[in-house]
Design an enzyme around this catalytic site. Structure first.
Site, short mmCIF file in Angstrom:
data_model
loop_
_atom_site.label_atom_id
_atom_site.label_comp_id
_atom_site.label_asym_id
_atom_site.label_seq_id
_atom_site.Cartn_x
_atom_site.Cartn_y
_atom_site.Cartn_z
N ASP A 13 0.86 -1.19 0.00
CA ASP A 13 0.00 0.00 0.00
C ASP A 13 0.90 1.24 0.00
O ASP A 13 1.90 1.29 0.70
CB ASP A 13 -0.92 0.00 1.22
CG ASP A 13 -2.07 0.99 1.09
OD1 ASP A 13 -3.22 0.55 0.92
OD2 ASP A 13 -1.79 2.21 1.12
N HIS A 63 -10.15 -5.18 -3.64
CA HIS A 63 -8.81 -5.41 -3.11
C HIS A 63 -8.91 -5.86 -1.66
O HIS A 63 -9.81 -5.46 -0.93
CB HIS A 63 -7.93 -4.15 -3.21
CG HIS A 63 -8.56 -2.91 -2.63
ND1 HIS A 63 -9.50 -2.16 -3.30
CD2 HIS A 63 -8.38 -2.30 -1.43
CE1 HIS A 63 -9.88 -1.14 -2.54
NE2 HIS A 63 -9.22 -1.21 -1.39
N HIS A 106 -6.80 -5.78 1.86
CA HIS A 106 -5.67 -5.25 2.62
C HIS A 106 -5.18 -6.36 3.53
O HIS A 106 -5.98 -6.97 4.25
CB HIS A 106 -6.09 -4.09 3.53
CG HIS A 106 -6.60 -2.87 2.84
ND1 HIS A 106 -5.85 -1.73 2.71
CD2 HIS A 106 -7.80 -2.59 2.27
CE1 HIS A 106 -6.57 -0.79 2.09
NE2 HIS A 106 -7.76 -1.29 1.82
P1 AMP Z 1 -9.73 1.47 0.23
O1 AMP Z 1 -10.12 2.56 1.17
O2 AMP Z 1 -9.94 0.10 0.81
O3 AMP Z 1 -10.35 1.64 -1.13
O4 AMP Z 1 -8.16 1.58 0.09
C1 AMP Z 1 -7.49 1.91 -1.06
C2 AMP Z 1 -6.02 1.84 -0.72
O5 AMP Z 1 -5.28 1.93 -1.92
C3 AMP Z 1 -5.52 2.93 0.22
O6 AMP Z 1 -4.98 2.33 1.40
C4 AMP Z 1 -4.43 3.64 -0.60
O7 AMP Z 1 -3.33 4.03 0.18
C5 AMP Z 1 -4.07 2.57 -1.62
N1 AMP Z 1 -3.53 3.05 -2.89
C6 AMP Z 1 -4.06 3.98 -3.71
N2 AMP Z 1 -3.29 4.15 -4.80
C7 AMP Z 1 -2.25 3.28 -4.67
C8 AMP Z 1 -1.11 2.99 -5.47
N3 AMP Z 1 -0.86 3.61 -6.63
N4 AMP Z 1 -0.25 2.05 -5.02
C9 AMP Z 1 -0.47 1.42 -3.85
N5 AMP Z 1 -1.52 1.66 -3.07
C10 AMP Z 1 -2.40 2.59 -3.45
#
Ligand code: AMP
Ligand code: ZN
Length: 116
Positions: free
Chosen positions: A30, A99, A101
């Site tokens: 992340d 996704h 986490h």
């Molecule tokens: P969510 O709130 O579950 O949709 O989380 C989306 C996650 O994607 C967040 O924790 C962001 O920090 C992560 N994120 C967004 N863009 C990227 C990226 N380019 N590379 C890695 N992580 C990302």
């Protein structure tokens, strides 16, 4: 999907340091880690969210969980971890591409939620 950041990462169009990849699944750190270990596991194929997944996605999602388990261990969360799938507006999902986490590290992740 053309305007989806995670589709682009899955297709190699936006750089990410894959800690795992196969034909259907990739995993990468992340960009804003919340714990010492914070990895995202995604399908390369665009699935909007867990709420939009269909029975035909279930084998893939099962494989993602297996990948999550192996990555957590290999990335240093050797004594357990947490898998989170934020789903839709109530779940706080920001990136509309399914996704998982994986969060963990040497110390306990802590309470799942603050009490209401
Ligand atoms: P969510 O709130 O579950 O949709 O989380 C989306 C996650 O994607 C967040 O924790 C962001 O920090 C992560 N994120 C967004 N863009 C990227 C990226 N380019 N590379 C890695 N992580 C990302
Ligand atoms: Zn996508």
């Amino acid at each position: 999907m053309t305007d989806c950041i995670f589709c682009k990462i899955g297709a190699g169009e936006i750089p990410a340091k894959f800690v795992y990849e196969d034909e259907d699944i990739v995993a990468f750190p992340d960009i804003q880690p919340q714990r010492p270990v914070h990895i995202l596991v995604i399908p390369r194929r665009h699935i909007v969210s867990l709420a939009e997944a269909t029975p035909s996605d279930e084998a893939l999602m099962g494989r993602m969980l297996g990948v999550a388990n192996r990555i957590a261990t290999s990335q240093g969360s050797t004594d357990g971890f947490r898998v989170i799938i934020n789903t839709g507006p109530i779940g706080g999902q920001e990136v509309m591409h399914l996704h998982m986490h994986i969060v963990g590290g040497p110390d306990p992740v802590g309470p799942m939620l603050k009490r209401v």
